[in-house]
Design an enzyme around this catalytic site. Structure first.
Site, PDB file in Angstrom:
ATOM      1  N   GLU A  23      46.829  25.739  78.965  1.00 25.47           N
ATOM      2  CA  GLU A  23      46.619  27.144  79.328  1.00 25.47           C
ATOM      3  C   GLU A  23      47.059  27.398  80.772  1.00 25.47           C
ATOM      4  O   GLU A  23      47.275  26.470  81.550  1.00 25.47           O
ATOM      5  CB  GLU A  23      45.134  27.515  79.186  1.00 25.47           C
ATOM      6  CG  GLU A  23      44.811  28.380  77.975  1.00 25.47           C
ATOM      7  CD  GLU A  23      45.242  29.829  78.149  1.00 25.47           C
ATOM      8  OE1 GLU A  23      45.912  30.149  79.156  1.00 25.47           O
ATOM      9  OE2 GLU A  23      44.932  30.645  77.278  1.00 25.47           O
ATOM     10  N   ASN A  64      38.690  34.195  81.759  1.00 23.48           N
ATOM     11  CA  ASN A  64      39.784  33.606  81.007  1.00 23.48           C
ATOM     12  C   ASN A  64      41.127  33.657  81.719  1.00 23.48           C
ATOM     13  O   ASN A  64      41.854  32.677  81.748  1.00 23.48           O
ATOM     14  CB  ASN A  64      39.888  34.323  79.649  1.00 23.48           C
ATOM     15  CG  ASN A  64      40.902  33.718  78.716  1.00 23.48           C
ATOM     16  OD1 ASN A  64      42.093  33.974  78.827  1.00 23.48           O
ATOM     17  ND2 ASN A  64      40.428  32.899  77.790  1.00 23.48           N
ATOM     18  N   ASN A  97      42.058  39.484  77.179  1.00 24.20           N
ATOM     19  CA  ASN A  97      42.596  38.153  77.440  1.00 24.20           C
ATOM     20  C   ASN A  97      43.610  38.175  78.575  1.00 24.20           C
ATOM     21  O   ASN A  97      43.247  38.236  79.727  1.00 24.20           O
ATOM     22  CB  ASN A  97      43.192  37.598  76.136  1.00 24.20           C
ATOM     23  CG  ASN A  97      43.310  36.095  76.138  1.00 24.20           C
ATOM     24  OD1 ASN A  97      43.811  35.504  77.071  1.00 24.20           O
ATOM     25  ND2 ASN A  97      42.836  35.459  75.074  1.00 24.20           N
ATOM     26  N   ASP A 154      47.355  36.957  73.891  1.00 24.83           N
ATOM     27  CA  ASP A 154      46.750  35.940  74.755  1.00 24.83           C
ATOM     28  C   ASP A 154      47.251  36.158  76.172  1.00 24.83           C
ATOM     29  O   ASP A 154      47.138  37.265  76.693  1.00 24.83           O
ATOM     30  CB  ASP A 154      47.078  34.541  74.214  1.00 24.83           C
ATOM     31  CG  ASP A 154      46.006  33.520  74.575  1.00 24.83           C
ATOM     32  OD1 ASP A 154      45.743  33.338  75.775  1.00 24.83           O
ATOM     33  OD2 ASP A 154      45.439  32.893  73.664  1.00 24.83           O
TER      34      ASP A 154
END
Length: 503
Positions: A229, A325, A376, A421
């Site tokens: 990520e 996030n 996100n 995302d």
């Protein structure tokens, strides 16, 4: 920006200072020991402007926040933008105040990385007197020659590649890479190198279509990682930083994670162990790694030279976040971040079931929106005037106009996309939105028209521009774990026609 061509060092009896109408007034108790040193550097100069860098060393008692003032000697020197401090100018007087993460300066410690760009219509003499919290930093002044102006109209012509650090042992693809961290390479960016944390964008430039075709396929660099990520490009070291997440552990099932460093062409190292990070970004001077950290349900900072950890935001109105996030940073240091509940694990919900979008400026956390289910990816347009957020649970990408003070206006729909995302943006303002659902990156013009897609395996999570010229797009994508750290994520790359933002 770490090394300057013109330097002023002022030392003396004060811990910080600010003068009003030219008269300095002390703002600390008379019993406090005071002393300070200010280093002012002209990093680069071009026709019509220059870039400056400032560092403050506290030689007195510890201070909890600071306000620095100095006067430009020439009337044509005007602050245009700045980073790692709040910069203002009134007449000749320039004022820089601390941000939430660099306000405290211990005795003999230095707050560095504050910088600015300024317009220039005449000469570029260096300021010789500085005030910190109302007291003058007086003492001997040493001047170096002012850099020769570049014939280029901007400080960001075609970048020159920086040598990569020496290769280190490479981890087995089937195991998480965990070699010992190595010191940050000391690299001095030249005016030709994209400024750390800011990117290679040239204001007013005209860019072509970013995609070679409407359907592009990225090339895999390496897989075998459990879950990747949050990539961010570090222009200072010419490396990519990204988060490696593992399966949840302990009674609460919290996922541990580390920050990896990738060096072209295929070297991976563990850079920060136990970071607890997901999305990553860089401060505008490139000296601080900012991270959405699910281990502490916070937004954290990591001072890159020594990797010490700090806190940018830990709660909102006394309530702990779900699991921050992703994040993005404005030119004034305002941090915008999303707070879904993907990595909250079994920890108590303190947000009453809501997932939100927040901003933090000067240590104050403000709510932007708590009506989006699982927000996100988040990114600012290159001019900082538009904020984009992907709603993973809503099938929408949203946008907000950003005001000059960092606040936002009314939300509007930008595009429809399932499973959105991470996101990034290029210098033309085109939005790159990863979709976990279809494993693709969807590219949109600022108008919302889709330009095409980039394929990168399955379950694409995030992406960032990088490379010496900013035109390499790095993408994280793969198959999630089904237990026992059995995930298989990889890092991908693709060359595009337009440079972009490093996160």
């Amino acid at each position: 920006m770490r090394r300057g061509l013109a330097t002023v060092a002022a030392t003396g009896l004060a811990a910080a200072l600010v003068a009003v109408g030219g008269a300095a007034t002390t703002t600390m108790p008379a019993a406090a020991a005071a002393g300070c040193k200010v280093t002012y550097k002209i990093v680069s100069q071009w026709g019509g402007g220059f870039q400056g860098d400032v560092a403050i060393t506290n030689l007195g008692d510890p201070i909890g926040s600071w306000k620095l003032e100095f006067d430009f000697p020439d009337s044509g020197q005007r602050i245009a933008s700045g980073w790692n401090a709040t910069w203002t100018q009134s007449g000749a007087r320039v004022t820089a105040t601390s941000m939430s993460y660099n306000g405290s300066i211990a005795t003999n410690a230095t707050a560095s990385g504050m910088g600015f760009t300024a317009n220039l219509t005449g000469a570029n003499p260096v300021p010789t007197t500085f005030w910190l919290n109302g007291v003058m930093c007086s003492g001997p002044v040493t001047l170096s020659p002012t850099p020769t102006p570049s014939p280029s109209p901007s400080p960001t012509p075609t970048p020159t590649p920086t040598p990569s650090p020496s290769p280190t042992p490479t981890p087995s693809p089937s195991l998480s890479p965990t070699p010992s961290p190595t010191p940050t390479p000391s690299v001095t960016p030249s005016p030709d190198t994209p400024r750390p944390g800011v990117g290679p964008c040239t204001p007013g430039a005209t860019y072509p279509n970013p995609l070679p075709s409407t359907s592009v396929t990225a090339t895999k660099i390496r897989d075998g990682f459990n879950f990747l990520e949050g990539p961010v490009w570090d222009a200072t070291t010419q490396t990519l930083l990204l988060s490696l997440m593992r399966d949840g552990t302990g009674s609460e099932g919290v996922q541990p994670s580390d920050v990896l460093r990738f060096t072209e062409p295929d070297t991976f190292q563990t850079f920060i162990s136990g970071s607890g990070s997901n999305g990553l970004a860089l401060s505008r001077d490139g000296g601080t790694l900012l991270a959405a950290t699910h281990d502490q349900r916070s937004v954290s900072s990591f001072h890159l030279p020594d990797r010490t950890r700090g806190v940018v935001a830990s709660s909102y109105q006394g309530r702990v976040f779900n699991s921050p996030n992703d994040l993005t940073v404005g030119a004034d240091g305002t941090v915008y971040f999303t707070d879904p509940d993907f990595q909250r694990a079994n920890r108590p919900d303190q947000m009453s079931g809501r997932t939100g979008v927040f901003r933090v400026k000067n240590g104050v956390v403000s709510l932007i929106d708590d009506t989006i289910r699982q927000p996100n990816g988040i990114v600012l347009s290159p001019d900082g005037r538009t904020l984009y957020v992907g709603g993973n649970g809503t099938g929408r990408i949203y946008k907000w106009p950003v005001n000059s003070d960092g606040s936002v206006g009314s939300r509007a729909d930008f595009a429809s996309l399932n499973g959105s995302d991470g996101a990034t943006i290029d210098c033309a303002g085109n939005l790159y939105q990863a979709s976990f659902n279809d494993g693709k990156v969807h590219v949109y013009a600022p108008s919302g028209v889709q330009l095409g897609t980039i394929s990168a395996g399955q379950n694409t999570t995030n992406l960032a521009f990088g490379g010496s010229d900013g035109k390499t797009l790095y993408i994280t994508s793969g198959t999630p774990s089904r237990g026992g750290n059995s995930g298989n994520f990889g890092l991908y790359r693709v060359r595009l026609n337009v440079p972009g933002w490093p996160y």
